[in-house]
Design an enzyme around this catalytic site. Structure first.
Site, PDB file in Angstrom:
ATOM      1  N   ASP A  88       0.945  -0.784   0.086  1.00  0.00           N
ATOM      2  CA  ASP A  88      -0.085  -0.040  -0.168  1.00  0.00           C
ATOM      3  C   ASP A  88       0.706   1.122  -0.235  1.00  0.00           C
ATOM      4  O   ASP A  88       0.251   2.189   0.221  1.00  0.00           O
ATOM      5  CB  ASP A  88      -0.903   0.150   1.336  1.00  0.00           C
ATOM      6  CG  ASP A  88      -1.945  -1.131   1.164  1.00  0.00           C
ATOM      7  OD1 ASP A  88      -2.393  -1.185   0.282  1.00  0.00           O
ATOM      8  OD2 ASP A  88      -2.440  -1.043   2.111  1.00  0.00           O
ATOM      9  N   LYS A 144       3.086   1.241  -5.474  1.00  0.00           N
ATOM     10  CA  LYS A 144       4.372   0.768  -6.488  1.00  0.00           C
ATOM     11  C   LYS A 144       3.455   0.290  -7.598  1.00  0.00           C
ATOM     12  O   LYS A 144       3.767   1.243  -8.953  1.00  0.00           O
ATOM     13  CB  LYS A 144       4.815  -0.525  -5.554  1.00  0.00           C
ATOM     14  CG  LYS A 144       5.688  -0.545  -4.624  1.00  0.00           C
ATOM     15  CD  LYS A 144       6.388  -1.714  -4.089  1.00  0.00           C
ATOM     16  CE  LYS A 144       4.977  -2.907  -3.404  1.00  0.00           C
ATOM     17  NZ  LYS A 144       4.392  -2.419  -2.500  1.00  0.00           N
ATOM     18  N   THR A 145       2.193   0.430  -7.192  1.00  0.00           N
ATOM     19  CA  THR A 145       1.963  -0.673  -8.432  1.00  0.00           C
ATOM     20  C   THR A 145       0.569   0.883  -9.309  1.00  0.00           C
ATOM     21  O   THR A 145       0.702   1.251 -10.912  1.00  0.00           O
ATOM     22  CB  THR A 145       0.840  -1.417  -8.573  1.00  0.00           C
ATOM     23  OG1 THR A 145       1.468  -2.616  -7.883  1.00  0.00           O
ATOM     24  CG2 THR A 145      -0.280  -1.701  -9.886  1.00  0.00           C
TER      25      THR A 145
END
Length: 874
Positions: A385, A388-389
């Site tokens: 959380d 990163k994505t």
């Protein structure tokens, strides 16, 4: 006797024979030798009779009584062809002509067959005549030699008789005159051999190579020698004088002599055999012993060993039997036994290991002239959380995070972007959850640069520290990306100070680690991050050779229902082409298709390019290297060797974890060890690996967790059967069961649990393990009682008179006897009385009588502690 007709037309009897047909018969006679089986033959007299041609009128003879003439053989009956008979009808004439035509055809056929038979007879007769002439010539030579030897023998005998006669005459002349002169036989007559009355002279025919003197018979002196006769020599089988003459019937053919004569074909076959045998012996004499270098692995079959030695498998089996090893051609033997066999055959042995199949699998080191610049491979790592994505979505201008279950990444993704300057960068996204340690480790090992994402409002967290450890272990440079700078509580200074504790010194604090402030939500600072990555790549001088066979690493793998096993690979060296044969871990296959990050089919993939590969035999393990090999046979050999290693490792791990069979059975019978079987099926290999690590951490000393299977793909009927046999539970992560598997699971009462978030998997398995644990026993303190007096009762034994000093004493509860604050006995109360009555419990301040089951050592002043046991869940 025949019948004739008188003037009245009546037939009368006559003793005169009827007229006979005067048909001249021409006979061709000859002999033919018949050949039978086993070399037997017979000489048969053959007569060939010529048939009278159809339609020739029979000769006419005179009628015995009465005038006129009639054909010979006419009977005078109605319908005959004699005088006075009725004329033939048209149908009868047609029938007669048809019969005559058939007879003519049959006669022509028989004539052709007879002609063929005569030709065969002439051929056989010519061969027989030639062979007979050869035999006659050979016998004539033998007779001449034999006659010469006999003549020499006869002359020697005559000379001996003459000398004997002269000696006898001399002895007679020297004898006294009173003695009567002995009669002397006439010298003109040849002396007969000395024989006794009734005895005949027998001469043995001298054999070839024997002297005649050795065969000389014993004779009396002075006996007359009769004229010698030619010796009787038994004629050989097949001689001309032994041939049967005359006709032969069936009885003679059956009971005739069994003389055997070899046929020409038999003699020809014997000559061929002798010629082949001579050629074979000549080849064997000229043959040079070939000594071979026989390569022996750790285990080899008898047939394969025979093939490598160029020997018959039967000879190898015989050699093994002599050594005391009973093996068939399909069985495997160890290298030591095979070495003894090879040495027995006279060959040289070259021992190799099974691991030698991997020698030369990787390509040679590239020359500097062949290397060209390649895109950098960047792995984004950090705590869960921390964005990163979302940061990668901002760079790719996509929205991957929205599709993730639970808002967290649970598998590795590989993507490639192109910057505004035309530079390409390959990104690998790794999960940040604690369960995905292995994924983060793989991401750090295949990357060139690590982008450490830290939330500005959260700071350094446990998985952030773990990512730093992975990057340092892989010796990979780190770029710190402080995310969420748009939040009100962002504090980048806190992040820098916390990183100092882990030896990460950013450039603003005088270190060499680049620091970039970004906001994935607002898309700020992304260009600076790309620039920092390119600068770091320029420093690293990343180059590769695209003109060689491809090598790389499997980033992620899964089982697709429509496309089969799919592996996401990162090419690190060379170029991967469609149609190449690759070995990926313990699996191999031919590349059927290559799919890039945008979902397009491509023909090739160069260095630093992530692609999906289709065509493997099974799903490879994530993190395994892949390499292109020259042919499918080499790929199969390497894959089978690696699969054997994995099976041996798994078997060794199970044995080590369970101990011996006796120990395991003892633990189960005693109820000490309990087991929870878990079968894991996930959509990705990395997810299955992460769930397996989470589940294994939930095991404890009392309850063991056993992984029945950890694979990818949908749940099948075989998975249900495995779970039923092991009484296990099935964990399905982002996959579903087939219709047949669902029906079987319902019938067998198999629990299938579906998950899409890894948190839920850990919680449910933990509850399952706790439910298998035995409840714990908890003691609840009841009270103390002091012994004031000890009574010795005959029937009951010793009874302690006590005063309850604290709490209460209850019948049936557990008690401990304390003497000087030391426990000397633990047991149960057998009796609790107040005065003479049995009571259930006695409270503080009251007196009571106590007796202990199986214990009599009671003293005044001892203290009795009373407690009760309670079972509580684990």
């Amino acid at each position: 006797m025949s019948d004739t007709k008188d003037q009245d037309g009546k037939a009368r009897l006559s003793l005169r024979p009827a007229g006979r047909l005067e048909l001249g018969r021409t006979v061709d006679a000859g002999s033919v030798r018949q050949s039978f089986s086993h070399g037997r033959s017979k000489v048969v007299q053959v007569e060939v009779r010529k048939k009278r041609a159809p339609g020739t009128p029979p000769p006419v003879t005179a009628t015995p009584a009465g005038g006129g003439t009639r054909p010979s053989g006419g009977s005078g009956r109605p319908g005959s062809s004699g005088v006075g008979s009725r004329a033939l009808t048209a149908s009868e004439l047609a029938t007669r002509q048809r019969v005559l035509a058939d007879q003519q055809r049959d006669a022509a056929k028989r004539e052709s067959e007879a002609r063929e038979e005569r030709e065969k007879i002439s051929i056989l007769s010519a061969a027989e005549e030639a062979r007979r002439r050869e035999d006659d010539a050979r016998k004539a030579e033998e007779e001449a030699v034999r006659a010469a030897k006999e003549e020499a023998t006869r002359k020697a005998l005559e000379e001996s008789d003459r000398r004997a006669a002269e000696d006898s005459a001399k002895r007679a002349a020297a004898s006294p005159a009173s003695a009567a002169p002995a009669p002397v036989a006439a010298p003109a007559a040849p002396a007969a051999p000395r024989t006794s009355p009734g005895e005949t002279l027998r001469l043995k025919t001298p054999r070839a190579g024997e002297e005649d003197e050795d065969q000389r018979p014993v004779r009396r002196l002075g006996a007359a020698v009769p004229p010698r006769k030619a010796p009787l020599v038994a004629p050989k089988k097949g001689d001309a004088d032994r041939r049967r003459t005359g006709k032969i019937n069936v009885q003679a053919a059956i009971e005739g002599d069994d003389e055997r004569v070899r046929s020409i074909a038999s003699m020809r076959r014997q000559r061929d055999r002798e010629r082949r045998q001579a050629e074979l012996e000549r080849l064997r004499a000229d043959q040079v012993k070939v000594v071979r270098d026989v390569i022996l692995p750790e285990s080899i079959s008898v047939q394969e060993l025979a093939n490598r030695m160029a020997a018959r498998a039967g000879e190898v089996v015989k050699t093994l039997m002599k050594m005391g090893v009973m093996a068939t051609i399909t069985q495997n033997i160890d290298a030591d036994t095979a070495e003894l066999v090879v040495q027995e055959f006279g060959h040289r042995v070259k021992r190799v290991s099974e691991s030698d199949v991997e020698i030369g699998l990787e390509g040679e080191v590239d020359e500097d002239d062949d290397l060209i610049k390649r895109p950098p491979v960047v792995t984004i790592m950090g705590h869960v959380d921390h964005g990163k994505t979302s940061l990668l979505d901002a760079l790719r201008k996509t929205d991957v995070a929205a599709g993730e279950a639970g808002g967290i990444t649970q598998h590795i993704g590989a993507y490639q972007i192109t910057t505004e300057g035309g530079e390409k960068i390959t990104f690998i996204d790794t999960p940040g959850h604690a369960a995905f340690t292995a994924m983060r480790s793989r991401g750090a090992s295949v990357t060139d640069i690590v982008v450490l994402v830290v939330a500005a409002d959260d700071g350094v967290m446990p998985q952030t520290i773990e990512a730093i450890s992975h990057a340092k272990a892989a010796n990979v440079p780190i770029i710190v990306a402080i995310n969420k700078m748009d939040k009100p509580g962002a504090n980048p200074e806190r992040v820098r100070n916390e990183l100092l504790q882990h030896e990460i010194v950013v450039e603003s604090l005088g270190g060499d680690t680049q620091e970039v402030h970004v906001s994935a939500l607002k898309h700020t600072g992304l260009d600076k991050l790309e620039e920092a990555i390119l600068v770091q790549a320029e420093i690293l001088d990343l180059r590769a050779n695209p003109s060689r066979d491809a090598e790389g690493t499997v980033i992620e793998s899964r089982l697709d229902r429509g496309r089969g096993p799919v592996a996401t690979v990162l090419v690190q060296k060379g170029t991967l082409w469609t149609g190449d044969i690759i070995v990926a871990g313990a699996e191999y296959g031919r590349v059927r298709a290559l799919i890039d990050a945008s979902g397009q089919n491509v023909k090739t993939a160069g260095p630093s390019i992530p692609v999906e590969v289709l065509g493997l035999s099974a799903v490879p393990s994530a993190g395994e290297p892949f390499v292109v090999v020259e042919d499918e046979a080499r790929a199969r050999e390497v894959a089978e060797f690696r699969q054997r290693k994995l099976r041996d490792k798994a078997a060794a791990g199970q044995i080590a974890g369970r101990g011996t069979l006796d120990q395991m059975l003892a633990r189960i019978q005693a109820g000490v060890q309990k087991e929870v079987g878990v079968l894991i099926k996930a959509d990705m290999q990395g997810s299955a690996e992460a769930i397996q690590s989470v589940v294994m951490k939930l095991a404890n000393e009392e309850v063991k967790v056993r992984i029945l299977l950890a694979g990818v793909g949908q749940i099948s009927e075989s998975d249900i059967q495995l779970a039923r046999a092991s009484s296990g539970v099935i964990v399905a992560f982002n996959v579903r069961a087939t219709a047949q598997a669902r029906d079987l699971a319902t019938r067998e009462s198999i629990d299938i649990r579906y998950y899409s978030i890894i948190y839920d998997v850990a919680d449910d398995i933990e509850k399952l393990v706790r439910g298998r644990m035995a409840p714990k026993v908890r003691e609840n303190f009841l009270g103390y009682a002091q012994i004031r007096k000890v009574f010795d009762i005959t029937k009951s034994g010793k009874v302690a008179g006590c005063m309850v000093t604290e709490g209460l004493v209850r019948r049936g509860a557990g008690v401990r006897l304390l003497r000087d604050n030391i426990v000397i006995h633990t047991g149960d109360l057998s009796q609790l009385k107040r005065f003479k009555d049995d009571v259930r419990e006695v409270a503080r301040g009251y007196e009571c009588g106590l007796s202990f089951a199986g214990f009599q050592d009671l003293r005044e002043g001892d203290v009795v502690e009373c407690y009760e046991r309670e079972l509580v869940p684990a």
